[in-house]
Scaffold this motif. Structure first.
Motif: not given
Length: 636
Positions: A116-137
């Motif tokens: 998810r951190l790698l670009p899918a295309s040369p113009r890729d500028r936005y990827n959601v890596v993860a969603t979390t509600a864990d305050a400790q994380a």
């Protein structure tokens, strides 16, 4: 000419560049003066705004979506604050390093994060890596960002607050409740219908910022977020869960295509459960992908006879014990209608005619009142029109006016053929009979008031007589004997219909004895003397039992008995008649489990039946495979 003038002219003549310099200087001064006038007098607000934009910043404040609650306060849907970790893949310097730092905190595989951190295309500028509600994380991630040694791994990574919609009961009542899109906007069901009420309004915090972030002593203003309103539904999660479980078992046991049921209070129209299941594999059924109770339409078959008998009781003053001469058969246009099993001309009480689901008696009563009168009663009961619940995709069914009837329609329609209904309309009709003849619209929201001027469709006396007739259906000789519940009197009606389908020839047909497709229904009221509970259900294309007697009636008994326990409804006869199962467990408290989900199926709409179906009458003999106890049922 003076010596000074000659000297000046000589200077400009000898050095013309001096003139150019002076002229340029003059022009620059004019431009500067114009800019000063613009800055101070013409557009001062624009420059103040630019300065403010550079020195201030804003951050959104989430306005959380309101909750959906059942009548007992059980949370069916709610939103919770979460954080989205977003990456600009073009700025992430070392995706492998970043993923290795995030993986332990987010408890996921580093390889998945790296992708998810790698670009899918040369113009890729936005990827959601993860969603979390864990305050400790989240705290751990912020510590890594602040650490000089690891901060470089988080170049191009931002954390954005958002909210997630949660459904604590899983798939329970999903076709009714619906779902939201990623932006928390209603996409289906009640989430869509009441989106304006449920959806909150985001707030904004504006603060003064410097080179290194917000200035603690700077100016700060807040526009508070507005939370959406909670919505309390008439649904009871315990009854909903029990109904879905029973339908799922019925669907799997009978090899059916789908099954739906509505449980409601006939006095108020409040819906306790609206459940739909469908086949998900050869051996399993799960919660339906859409609200079949509102969207699917079908020919109801003999369950529609309740309208004919109720109309006869109201318009012709028939009583349940009045006798009617029922001939061996009756002709309507070019079609001859029989009862099954056949009989000679004989007198029948209206209770016996209803209990045995007599086609000939039903058509005879309709002929006595007239087609227009029957049509007016059918529309007053709610058929052929929307219920008023305003559910997305709700169908109105198909009930043609008598002027559009052709051939034998006057005989077919009154026994539930050549017309279509949805399950909510059937629930409304049985509610009307159980509510002393007053039409009460179905309700799914507690705060929606019951209309004060409920239309009186039939008189209270006619409603009482109709209930007496329907009670005969669950008697020993009735077609709905398997719908009986220990300790309670049950007023109900079975319905077995042949489905219209395309057999491959391009024409709609009811099929032949070898390839018929059946649809079975049952509608009932409990206790019959003073109804407090209405249950209507439909089982679509059962294979191991193809009649309402053996398919729909037993499912009705299970659902009704479960709801009677939960609602603590006593038999109308008093404490002496309390059944053993109710004494041992007067009230049930259930916790819903996650029901199995099925693949999305295409919704069926108002599929028009053929204008003159070749087998729409009762003249044909019933299929050989029908159980003996169901031979009195209408096969159409």
């Amino acid at each position: 000419m003076s010596a000074r003038s000659r000297s000046t002219r000589s200077l400009f003549a000898d050095h013309p560049q001096i003139f150019v310099v002076l002229a340029t200087f003059f022009v620059i001064m004019v431009i500067y003066a114009a800019q000063l006038v613009d800055l101070q007098a013409v557009r001062p607000e624009r420059y103040r705004d630019l300065a403010e934009d550079q020195s201030t910043a804003t951050r959104p404040i989430a306005g959380y979506r309101g909750r959906l609650l059942d009548r007992e306060g059980f949370v069916l849907a709610a939103s919770t604050p979460t954080q989205q970790i977003i990456a600009d893949p073009q700025l992430v310097e070392d995706p492998q390093w970043t993923a290795s730092l995030l993986a332990p905190l987010l408890e996921t595989e580093a390889s998945d994060l790296e992708t998810r951190l790698l670009p899918a295309s040369p113009r890729d500028r936005y990827n959601v890596v993860a969603t979390t509600a864990d305050a400790q994380a989240l705290a751990g991630i912020r510590e890594l960002v602040a650490d000089e040694e690891s901060s470089g791994a988080f170049t191009g990574i931002v954390i954005r607050p958002q909210e997630d919609r949660l459904y604590p009961a899983g798939e329970l009542a999903r076709p009714v409740i619906g779902r939201v899109d990623p932006d928390e906007r209603g996409r289906s069901g009640l989430e869509l219908q009441y989106d304006d009420i449920l959806r909150g309004t985001s707030g904004i915090e504006k603060y003064e910022r410097g080179r290194f972030g917000s200035i603690s002593v700077g100016e700060r203003s807040v526009q508070p977020a507005v939370r959406g309103y909670d919505l309390t539904l008439t649904l009871d999660h315990r009854i909903q869960f029990g109904t879905e479980a029973i339908l799922q078992d019925t669907c799997e046991t009978l090899g059916a295509r789908s099954a739906s049921a509505i449980v409601s209070d006939p006095r108020t129209g409040e819906v306790y459960a609206m459940a739909s299941v469908e086949r998900t594999s050869e051996i399993t059924c799960g919660v339906a992908s859409y609200n079949r109770a509102a969207i699917d339409t079908f020919e109801p078959g003999s369950v529609m006879k309740v309208v004919s008998f109720a109309a006869a009781a109201d318009s012709l003053d028939y009583r349940a014990d009045d006798e009617l001469m029922v001939p061996e058969s009756v002709w309507v246009s070019d079609k001859e209608f029989f009862d099954h099993p056949g009989h000679e001309d004989q007198l029948m009480t209206l209770s016996d005619a209803m209990g045995q689901s007599s086609n000939v008696a039903t058509i005879t009563l309709a002929q006595q009142m007239g087609s227009q009168t029957y049509y007016e009663y059918a529309t007053a009961f709610g058929f052929g029109q929307l219920t008023g619940l305003d559910l997305k995709g709700e169908s109105r069914g198909r009930l043609r006016a008598p002027a559009e009837w052709k051939g034998s329609d006057a005989g077919s329609i009154v026994i539930g053929q050549g017309m279509t209904v949805n399950l909510m309309q059937l629930a409304g009709a049985f509610n009307t009979v159980g509510n002393n003849g007053r039409f009460t619209p179905l309700r799914l929201v507690v705060d929606s008031a019951t209309p004060a001027d409920q239309p009186q469709v039939i008189s209270p006396e006619a409603a009482s007589e109709t209930l007496a007739m329907l009670t005969a259906v669950t008697g020993d000789a009735g077609t709905g004997a398997k719908a009986r519940i220990e300790g309670y009197s049950v007023a109900g009606k079975t319905g077995t219909a042949w489905k219209v389908f395309d057999n491959g020839s391009g024409k709609l047909t009811y099929g032949t004895e070898n390839d018929r497709r059946y649809l079975t229904t049952f509608g009932g009221l409990v206790p019959a003397e003073a109804p407090e509970l209405t249950v209507v259900l439909v089982v679509d294309e059962p294979r191991t039992a193809t009649s309402a007697t053996t398919a729909a009636a037993p499912a009705f008994a299970k659902i009704a008995q479960y709801a009677l326990r939960v609602l603590n409804i006593a038999p109308a006869g008093g404490d002496d008649d309390v059944p053993g199962w109710r004494e041992t467990r007067a009230r049930v408290r259930g916790t819903p489990a996650i029901a199995q989900d099925g693949p999305r199926a295409s919704a069926t709409s108002d599929e028009e039946a053929p204008e003159e179906p070749s087998e729409t009458s009762e003249s044909a003999a019933p299929p050989a495979e029908l159980p003996a106890e169901d031979t009195t049922e209408s096969s159409g």
